[in-house]
Write an enzyme that holds these catalytic residues in place. Sequence first.
Site, mmCIF file in Angstrom:
data_model
loop_
_atom_site.group_PDB
_atom_site.id
_atom_site.type_symbol
_atom_site.label_atom_id
_atom_site.label_comp_id
_atom_site.label_asym_id
_atom_site.label_seq_id
_atom_site.Cartn_x
_atom_site.Cartn_y
_atom_site.Cartn_z
ATOM 1 N N GLU A 205 0.883 -1.171 0.000
ATOM 2 C CA GLU A 205 0.000 0.000 0.000
ATOM 3 C C GLU A 205 0.909 1.206 0.000
ATOM 4 O O GLU A 205 1.626 1.449 0.968
ATOM 5 C CB GLU A 205 -0.914 -0.029 1.231
ATOM 6 N N CYS B 173 -2.790 8.717 3.627
ATOM 7 C CA CYS B 173 -2.654 8.326 2.222
ATOM 8 C C CYS B 173 -4.009 8.265 1.532
ATOM 9 O O CYS B 173 -4.089 8.388 0.313
ATOM 10 C CB CYS B 173 -1.926 6.987 2.111
#
Length: 543
Positions: free
Chosen positions: A258, A292
């Site tokens: 990720e 994020c």
Amino acid sequence: MAPSAYAQALNPELSENIKKTPEFLGHESIKKATGEILGFSSLNTVEELEEIMKRARAAQIEWAKKPVRERAAIIRKASAYITKNCDELARTISDDNGKTRIDAVISELIPSAMAASYYSGKARKFLKDRFIVPGHILLANKISRISRLPFGVIGIISPWNYPFAIPFSEVVMGLLAGNAVILKTASETQMVGKALKEVFESIGLPPDVFSYVNMPGKIAGDAFLAAGVDKLFFTGSVGVGKYLMGKAAETLTPVSLELGGNDAMLVCDDADLERAADGAIWAGFQNAGQSCGGVERIYVHYNVYYRFLEILKTKTESLRVGYDTDFNVDIGVMTTERQMKTVETHINDALEKGAVIHAKAHFAQEGKWCNLIAPVVLTEVNHDMLVMKEETFGPVLGVMRVDSMDDAIALANDSSLGLTGSVWSTDRKKAISLARRIRAGAVTINDHLMSHGLSETPWGGLKESGIGRTHGEIGFQEMTEPQVIVEDIMPFVKRNMWWHPHDKKVYNGLKGLLEMLYSQSLMTRLTGSVKMLMLYMRTFKRD
């Protein structure tokens, strides 16, 4: 290793006192708002990691033998631990990361407690064998089932922006799936890493099933792979993720990555503008913008552009930014000086290229706090600016006017990243249609920056935002490998019709099978059926 010059300058007396204590063995952890030293964490060597790996591999064999319900009963205790120690954990996260204690409870502790409960309750279902419907009646005696097998020992390298919640869910899923887990948390938030270690050591896990290591990030990935980890989970930058994927390819070690986002928010002309502005404030500035999956780019339909900006300005300027001493601040401080410099670079780049500061939050307190930056809203932005092209990872919102939502989609997809996005509209059908066109792994409607907290919902991105998923059933399956078991349920059948010995009759019979199933001629189908049946009869007798 001595305390940093930065910490000594702020607290020279404290630094000298701590330096003399036996606890000074490795990384120092700094209170992000004040520069005080919170404590130290000893460093593990590569050789120690190799030994930890050996013990974990031995422990995993016995752990995987335990019934799922027994593993779940142990993991479920983590929810109670988090609840009982909420105040202490929230303070540790706030001090070590910089976010407020309320933010820590909202985005770290509540999702973690829910995750332990959810996955403990769903693990048996997620790991249960699944039967596959036969693909054709002629092979209906071959019954297949999919089993989920643990990888063995999985490694988790987690980031500093959500230092508790991100690794917590991955550890829980990994353990429930029958793996042993080795966790390495970010060097910047070692006190939270220690807190996580205490959580999993307090719930009654067998020795060596869970291990915590502290290694510099620049060597951790290589060390995990060299030690023979069976799968590596990494959350961090695109560059490091690509490097680890390349290294993992040398041994075909699977990875789940990720790697961040530059996430877009689309505001339609029929949107609830008050709600949309509130959502932009939350998703853009929460955790000092270090999310994020947070909003970085906003595309607003021209019909409501100025009204939206007016509301956004009022709400931004009402934010209280500062050090969390009494719960009366909304936004805390940033975690690292390095990230602050990135944010400042992006803002300056935008201003030099024509952007305008439309709104700016104000500091809530007097005093010299560290890593403090005021959230800003920028207008007159374009895709030549870093704030719209790259991940800023800070409290900055760039707002663009668009002539149509088709233009908004094109701009939203004009990025190498694709983690999350959102659509804001009162027309549900239209919103879903737009959401499907956004090239992102998670898209929310009339909300943003919350799906990571939904245990049942997969998390992960498209394009350079990574590969693989965590969370939900899909994420849980990432902790296992599929194995198919095929069983013949007609034991009286002596052999398959394609087995040896071969002759012309076998060839004709197999060709007849094709003709029976797929020929466009009825007569050919009938004659093919006869040839196939003649061959099929040999399955009931031996040579």
